[in-house]
Design an enzyme around this catalytic site. Structure first.
Site, PDB file in Angstrom:
ATOM      1  N   ASP A 122       0.868  -1.164   0.000  1.00 50.91           N
ATOM      2  CA  ASP A 122       0.000   0.000   0.000  1.00 50.91           C
ATOM      3  C   ASP A 122       0.917   1.230   0.000  1.00 50.91           C
ATOM      4  O   ASP A 122       2.124   1.134   0.259  1.00 50.91           O
ATOM      5  CB  ASP A 122      -0.919  -0.009   1.219  1.00 50.91           C
ATOM      6  N   TRP A 123       0.350   2.365  -0.335  1.00 55.53           N
ATOM      7  CA  TRP A 123       1.149   3.575  -0.544  1.00 55.53           C
ATOM      8  C   TRP A 123       1.764   4.048   0.777  1.00 55.53           C
ATOM      9  O   TRP A 123       1.053   4.479   1.665  1.00 55.53           O
ATOM     10  CB  TRP A 123       0.263   4.644  -1.193  1.00 55.53           C
TER      11      TRP A 123
END
Length: 752
Positions: free
Chosen positions: A276-277
């Site tokens: 995920d970012w």
């Protein structure tokens, strides 16, 4: 009977492979793949890796920033999504652009279709519809230049106040996993890589970057990891996104148990594990644990976003680790090979999408309407005093006056916020809100599909008036004079924050999007109206202290860009409601397993164990407001003739008949649950399959649901394996998880 390439065949939901017979299997689109597609992709990828320098390899395992935030780059023209990895032209490797796509493509000014939210899709219980949903989003991603969609949320609703509940598909692993697989197959058939997320146990937004999900192995494997297992093994997504949180003390994106032991080794996942970012926290630990791709990667220039740390661990740090031998070259090669294999296998390598195309809005709107019609759930439909028929469907010919109240029903319908949002192509229908945050907006997006206009069109001879709800006394007075009052109630939620309560938001709990107390409004109107219907637009369950005083409740979720039309179609009976709840609606917040969401304690302990979702209410004997699987119709159905048979391997087949005993055509979702032998420590029952059957008045159809042994098994945490236990299993078929008229039969299975 439908054969899905690479997945085998299916005869009903909950089986070894589940896309065919839970809806109309013939609608599932999946072009036949060559028999050797996997082998070909593998060998081509390996040949490319053999020609690459270390620098080129490292380039392919991290992004170069966040295009839609203006960070990093450089980016090709038309790249405006969440991430981008540049290609290597010397080897003919194309770049790949990614966009968020929970319920549609989250790219501004793209005219992408806003479909109903994934939680609504789950309420259709229709894998064929999920397949079309995935295909529609992929078609739009591709025409806009994106080769990967980031939208496939499969986290279970362990905590329904989670601000991202709307992005997920409810509380049951079999329903969620089945619908996820169907969506993935639809997406990847359009030559777009599907991502499923957030792996794993990422079930609330509070402290999401630092919270530690403390959960035992058996609980993980029988609940959320089962949803991922079905989603991965049946859907074959090209990408699995690991989550922000820690699991049992180890960050998910450097958790070897999750990424390698379970996902890659046990489930045989051949694709890319993508962070995920900003969810990557190390170079060596993450690489060795099984992380294959860091996002957003190397933003360069020291850019920052409030609340996010933009440090790259997979740029020069990874090259240094490989050169030093702390990350073996074989691991880097595997990372790159997975990336290339995935791009080749799903058509993105040989036919890279090009930006600049136009979205087919009419096709998108048609599917948005269909999904909204099939996902809305009729929760209550009572007979008003002096009437002989339930309040719904409304009969336009008999109505002279209708009052529509609240929820901006004169302007549009609500949607959820954060990366799972879809911009309003026609502009926000409601203006005036000013966000407190530049990153994750605190202002809701409303689509210009006004229920009021659609209701007016259905009842051209009635006087239809609208009141905005800010004056409960005026609304009650108008309701007293009208034939029917329709109150619209809304609950906005977003990534990055959890709801303080499942109570309908008020002007004190959501100061940005509410200008009055919704419960007080409904209570005031219900006290005066002859007939009152509440229409809900929400992403999580809501509490209904006024339920006993209203006649009808229609759950429309976040109904998408055609929501107003769909709501009117359902209210007036042009469409018969067929959706059923994918999530339990509790009576009060204190009935939830987690009493409160702590703002300070980062240990999120799954103390309820296996009692997730409806299993909690069943196991604790707590009466819900509306149970999992509940949903009414404008017709009626009866079930009869249940038979259950188990073969020597533990495969169970359940057959029974469903008859439409009413006067309207309709579709019934017939649900099958299993109660396992006593003494295993299991909840009272679990969903193991279902079938959605369309029936004309008086028509009867035999339903057959096949149940694979895994869905009847328990997880043995000592042997780290599924175990089919010896004993008597009760199979229960009914209209909901708490159907008092459910049928049951017992089968004896020899353990394995």
């Amino acid at each position: 009977m439908l054969t899905i390439p690479f997945a085998g065949t299916a005869i009903a939901c909950g089986v070894a492979l589940v896309v065919a017979a839970c809806g109309n299997g013939s609608e599932i689109s999946s072009s036949p793949a060559p028999v050797d597609a996997d082998a070909s992709a593998n060998s081509r990828a390996a040949a490319l890796v053999a020609q690459m320098t270390t620098a080129e390899k490292v380039q392919l395992v991290h992004g170069v920033g966040i295009p839609n935030a203006g960070l990093g780059g450089p980016y090709p023209a038309g790249v405006a999504g969440a991430g981008y990895i540049p290609g290597i032209s010397r080897l003919g490797i194309p770049g790949i652009a990614m966009a968020d796509s929970a319920g549609g493509v989250n790219v501004v000014n793209s005219n992408a279709t806003a479909l109903p939210a994934p939680v609504a899709l789950a309420a259709s219980w229709d894998p064929a519809l999920a397949n079309a949903y995935g295909a529609r989003i992929a078609t739009e991603l591709r025409v806009l230049g994106y080769g990967e969609g980031l939208g496939g949320g499969v986290n279970l609703a362990r905590e329904p106040r989670n601000g991202r509940t709307f992005e997920y598909m409810g509380e049951d692993p079999v329903l969620t996993g089945t619908m996820s697989a169907a969506r993935t197959i639809g997406t990847q058939a359009q030559k777009v890589i599907a991502t499923i997320k957030h792996y794993a146990m990422n079930d609330q937004e509070t402290n999401r970057m630092t919270s530690n999900s403390v959960v035992d192995e058996r609980t993980m494997r029988e609940t959320e990891l089962l949803a991922f297992e079905l989603g991965v093994t049946q859907g074959l997504p090209g990408s699995v996104m690991c989550s922000y949180n820690l699991v049992n003390g180890v960050y998910a994106c450097e958790n070897p148990y999750l990424l390698t032991t379970v996902l890659k080794n046990e489930w045989g996942f051949k694709g890319v594990v993508q962070s995920d970012w900003t969810a990557t926290h190390s170079t060596v630990a993450a690489a060795l644990a099984g992380l294959d791709e860091e996002e957003p990667g190397d933003v360069s220039g020291g850019a920052s976003i409030p609340g996010f740390t933009l440090t790259s661990y997979f740029n020069s740090k990874l090259a240094d680790a490989v050169n030093a031998g702390s990350v073996p070259m074989a691991r880097l090669n595997d990372m790159v090979e997975r990336k290339l294999r995935t791009m080749i296998r799903w058509g993105v390598f040989d036919a890279p999408p090009t930006p600049g195309g136009a979205v087919d809005q009419s096709a998108g709107n048609a599917l948005a309407l269909q999904v909204a019609q099939q996902s809305s759930v009729l929760l209550k439909n009572a007979v008003a005093g002096g009437d002989t028929q339930p309040v719904l469907p409304l009969n336009a010919a008999r109505l002279s006056s209708i009052v529509v109240i609240g929820g901006h029903a004169d302007a549009g319908v609500l949607s959820g916020g954060g990366s799972g949002a879809v911009p309003a192509a026609a502009g926000n229908a409601v203006s005036g809100c000013v966000s407190a945050s530049p990153l994750l907006s605190t202002c809701a997006t409303w689509y210009k599909s006004a229920p009021l206009a659609a209701i007016e069109a259905k009842a051209p001879n009635a006087t239809v008036t609208f009141l905005d709800g800010t004056n409960p006394a005026a609304a009650a007075t108008a309701a007293a004079k009208a034939d029917v009052a329709i109150v619209f109630a809304t609950q906005w939620e977003t990534e990055g924050a959890d709801l303080p309560s499942l109570s309908l938001p008020s002007n004190t709990t959501d100061t940005f999007n509410q200008s009055y107390d919704q419960n007080a409004l409904i209570t005031a109107v219900a006290a005066q109206a002859k007939r009152v219907i509440v229409v809900l637009e929400n992403g999580s369950p809501v509490l209904m202290p006024w339920l006993g005083n209203v006649h009808g409740v229609l759950e429309s979720w976040y109904p998408g860009v055609q929501g107003g039309q769909a709501i009117a179609d359902l209210l007036f009976g042009d469409v018969n409601p067929s959706g059923k709840l994918p999530i339990t609606f509790p009576v009060q917040d204190s009935d939830l397993p987690q009493q409160t969401i702590s703002a300070t304690d980062t240990a999120v302990t799954y103390s309820e164990g296996l009692l997730m979702g409806y299993r909690w209410y069943d196991g604790k004997q707590i009466a819900p407001l509306f149970p999992f699987g509940h949903g009414l119709s404008y017709t009626s159905y009866s079930y009869s003739g249940l038979n259950a048979h188990a073969d020597g391997s533990g495969n169970v087949t359940v057959t029974f008949s469903v008859r439409n005993t009413g006067s309207r055509a309709g579709s019934e979702i017939a649900e099958v649950y299993a109660a396992l032998p006593a003494g295993l420590g299991e909840p009272p029952k679990r969903l193991v399959g279902w079938q959605k059957v369309a029936l004309q008045p008086g028509q009867s159809q035999q339903v057959s649901v096949s149940i694979a042994p895994k869905l009847l098994s328990t997880w043995d945490a000592t042997a780290h394996a599924w175990k089919l236990n010896n004993g008597a299993y009760q199979l229960i078929a009914g209209a909901s998880s708490r159907d008092p008229n459910a049928l049951s039969a017992s089968v004896t299975i020899a353990g394995h």
